[in-house]
Write a protein that holds these residues in place. Structure first.
Motif, PDB file in Angstrom:
ATOM      1  N   TRP A  49      39.039  35.071  53.290  1.00 57.94           N
ATOM      2  CA  TRP A  49      39.605  35.045  51.940  1.00 57.94           C
ATOM      3  C   TRP A  49      41.067  34.639  51.901  1.00 57.94           C
ATOM      4  O   TRP A  49      41.535  34.065  50.923  1.00 57.94           O
ATOM      5  N   THR A  50      41.815  34.943  52.933  1.00 56.82           N
ATOM      6  CA  THR A  50      43.260  34.740  52.885  1.00 56.82           C
ATOM      7  C   THR A  50      43.671  33.292  52.628  1.00 56.82           C
ATOM      8  O   THR A  50      44.517  33.043  51.763  1.00 56.82           O
ATOM      9  N   PRO A  51      43.122  32.284  53.317  1.00 54.11           N
ATOM     10  CA  PRO A  51      43.521  30.911  52.988  1.00 54.11           C
ATOM     11  C   PRO A  51      43.211  30.534  51.533  1.00 54.11           C
ATOM     12  O   PRO A  51      43.957  29.770  50.908  1.00 54.11           O
ATOM     13  N   LEU A  52      42.137  31.107  50.989  1.00 53.44           N
ATOM     14  CA  LEU A  52      41.798  30.812  49.598  1.00 53.44           C
ATOM     15  C   LEU A  52      42.771  31.482  48.639  1.00 53.44           C
ATOM     16  O   LEU A  52      43.146  30.903  47.604  1.00 53.44           O
ATOM     17  N   VAL A  53      43.223  32.685  48.967  1.00 50.94           N
ATOM     18  CA  VAL A  53      44.245  33.352  48.156  1.00 50.94           C
ATOM     19  C   VAL A  53      45.533  32.533  48.197  1.00 50.94           C
ATOM     20  O   VAL A  53      46.145  32.263  47.154  1.00 50.94           O
ATOM     21  N   LEU A  54      45.930  32.099  49.380  1.00 52.71           N
ATOM     22  CA  LEU A  54      47.142  31.284  49.514  1.00 52.71           C
ATOM     23  C   LEU A  54      47.014  29.973  48.743  1.00 52.71           C
ATOM     24  O   LEU A  54      47.955  29.536  48.084  1.00 52.71           O
ATOM     25  N   ARG A  55      45.840  29.343  48.827  1.00 50.13           N
ATOM     26  CA  ARG A  55      45.596  28.108  48.071  1.00 50.13           C
ATOM     27  C   ARG A  55      45.786  28.341  46.580  1.00 50.13           C
ATOM     28  O   ARG A  55      46.467  27.576  45.896  1.00 50.13           O
ATOM     29  N   ASP A  56      45.186  29.410  46.066  1.00 49.22           N
ATOM     30  CA  ASP A  56      45.287  29.688  44.637  1.00 49.22           C
ATOM     31  C   ASP A  56      46.721  29.976  44.212  1.00 49.22           C
ATOM     32  O   ASP A  56      47.150  29.546  43.141  1.00 49.22           O
TER      33      ASP A  56
ATOM     34  N   TYR B 101      49.391  28.735  45.620  1.00 48.90           N
ATOM     35  CA  TYR B 101      50.015  27.401  45.626  1.00 48.90           C
ATOM     36  C   TYR B 101      49.657  26.626  44.360  1.00 48.90           C
ATOM     37  O   TYR B 101      50.504  25.956  43.766  1.00 48.90           O
ATOM     38  N   LEU B 102      48.422  26.755  43.920  1.00 50.29           N
ATOM     39  CA  LEU B 102      47.973  26.021  42.730  1.00 50.29           C
ATOM     40  C   LEU B 102      48.438  26.657  41.422  1.00 50.29           C
ATOM     41  O   LEU B 102      48.190  26.101  40.355  1.00 50.29           O
TER      42      LEU B 102
ATOM     43  N   PHE C  38      46.894  38.949  39.509  1.00 51.42           N
ATOM     44  CA  PHE C  38      45.755  39.569  40.169  1.00 51.42           C
ATOM     45  C   PHE C  38      44.437  39.196  39.493  1.00 51.42           C
ATOM     46  O   PHE C  38      43.486  38.763  40.162  1.00 51.42           O
ATOM     47  N   ASP C  39      44.360  39.351  38.176  1.00 49.18           N
ATOM     48  CA  ASP C  39      43.109  39.063  37.471  1.00 49.18           C
ATOM     49  C   ASP C  39      42.729  37.589  37.558  1.00 49.18           C
ATOM     50  O   ASP C  39      41.542  37.258  37.625  1.00 49.18           O
ATOM     51  N   GLN C  40      43.707  36.695  37.571  1.00 46.03           N
ATOM     52  CA  GLN C  40      43.411  35.272  37.747  1.00 46.03           C
ATOM     53  C   GLN C  40      42.770  35.029  39.108  1.00 46.03           C
ATOM     54  O   GLN C  40      41.817  34.265  39.226  1.00 46.03           O
ATOM     55  N   LEU C  41      43.309  35.668  40.135  1.00 45.26           N
ATOM     56  CA  LEU C  41      42.776  35.495  41.484  1.00 45.26           C
ATOM     57  C   LEU C  41      41.365  36.066  41.600  1.00 45.26           C
ATOM     58  O   LEU C  41      40.484  35.432  42.181  1.00 45.26           O
ATOM     59  N   VAL C  42      41.146  37.242  41.029  1.00 42.99           N
ATOM     60  CA  VAL C  42      39.808  37.848  41.057  1.00 42.99           C
ATOM     61  C   VAL C  42      38.805  36.921  40.388  1.00 42.99           C
ATOM     62  O   VAL C  42      37.716  36.654  40.913  1.00 42.99           O
ATOM     63  N   THR C  43      39.166  36.395  39.220  1.00 40.23           N
ATOM     64  CA  THR C  43      38.255  35.532  38.463  1.00 40.23           C
ATOM     65  C   THR C  43      37.963  34.242  39.213  1.00 40.23           C
ATOM     66  O   THR C  43      36.811  33.832  39.344  1.00 40.23           O
ATOM     67  N   ASP C  44      39.015  33.590  39.728  1.00 37.95           N
ATOM     68  CA  ASP C  44      38.804  32.296  40.388  1.00 37.95           C
ATOM     69  C   ASP C  44      38.022  32.438  41.686  1.00 37.95           C
ATOM     70  O   ASP C  44      37.144  31.633  41.974  1.00 37.95           O
ATOM     71  N   LEU C  45      38.345  33.450  42.475  1.00 33.88           N
ATOM     72  CA  LEU C  45      37.727  33.595  43.786  1.00 33.88           C
ATOM     73  C   LEU C  45      36.393  34.337  43.746  1.00 33.88           C
ATOM     74  O   LEU C  45      35.586  34.199  44.663  1.00 33.88           O
ATOM     75  N   GLY C  46      36.178  35.142  42.706  1.00 41.49           N
ATOM     76  CA  GLY C  46      34.965  35.942  42.661  1.00 41.49           C
ATOM     77  C   GLY C  46      34.968  37.022  43.724  1.00 41.49           C
ATOM     78  O   GLY C  46      33.921  37.477  44.177  1.00 41.49           O
ATOM     79  N   VAL C  47      36.141  37.452  44.135  1.00 40.71           N
ATOM     80  CA  VAL C  47      36.310  38.450  45.174  1.00 40.71           C
ATOM     81  C   VAL C  47      36.429  39.831  44.531  1.00 40.71           C
ATOM     82  O   VAL C  47      36.882  39.949  43.394  1.00 40.71           O
ATOM     83  N   SER C  48      36.026  40.866  45.262  1.00 40.69           N
ATOM     84  CA  SER C  48      36.152  42.220  44.722  1.00 40.69           C
ATOM     85  C   SER C  48      37.629  42.588  44.619  1.00 40.69           C
ATOM     86  O   SER C  48      38.467  42.116  45.399  1.00 40.69           O
TER      87      SER C  48
END
Length: 164
Positions: free
Chosen positions: A24-31, A33-34, A39-49
């Motif tokens: 998950w970490t590279p995807l969090v870093l990518r988001d 950067y973008l 927090f809620d934006q990251l949860v929604t985009d990644l579909g992570v708990s």
């Protein structure tokens, strides 16, 4: 959760993976950067708990790659931004994305393109020599022991096999 810790390894790659070495970490870093920095934006985009994201963000903050700043007081909510160390990691993630475009392309094709704002051209991120600027290929680089090289977990091969 991670099953293995690389902390005891005397290796810069292993120490890097201690901070960024889960799926998950590279995807969090990518988001981040973008521009997704809440927090809620990251949860929604990644579909992570939420629990998993909380853990990953804490690891990134402790590792010095991300900082959090309150943007709301009641209740307290935070935005997350890349630090200098986090921003320095982004080109590596871009190069990994370019590798994925070449070797693991999603069925619909390349999902993101990068434009180099200095020249205005689409670019394929590559890893280049810091001295001459040529792209690095495995066959063109010879590893050798560095000043911290020693026979230890993670560097045994460098210190024993590659020594002059």
């Amino acid at each position: 959760m991670r099953n293995t810790s690389f902390k005891p390894m005397h290796c810069s790659l292993a120490q890097s993976l201690e901070v960024i070495g889960d799926w998950w970490t590279p995807l969090v870093l990518r988001d981040l950067y973008l521009g997704l920095n809440r927090f809620d934006q990251l949860v929604t985009d990644l579909g992570v708990s939420r629990n998993l994201l909380t853990d990953r963000l804490a690891t990134l903050i402790d590792g010095g790659l991300v900082e959090r700043t309150p943007y709301q007081q009641n209740p307290v909510r935070y935005s997350y931004e890349l630090t200098d160390a986090g921003r320095e990691l982004v080109p590596i993630l871009m190069a990994l994305t370019a590798w994925g475009d070449r070797w693991a392309t999603p069925p619909a094709g390349q999902p993101i393109r990068f434009t180099h704002t200095t020249c205005g051209k689409l670019t394929t991120p590559t890893v280049c020599c810091s001295e001459c600027g040529d792209p690095l290929q495995m066959s063109d680089v010879k590893p050798s022991p560095g000043p911290g090289g020693r026979t230890a977990p993670g560097t045994a091969l460098i210190a024993t096999v590659l020594a002059p």
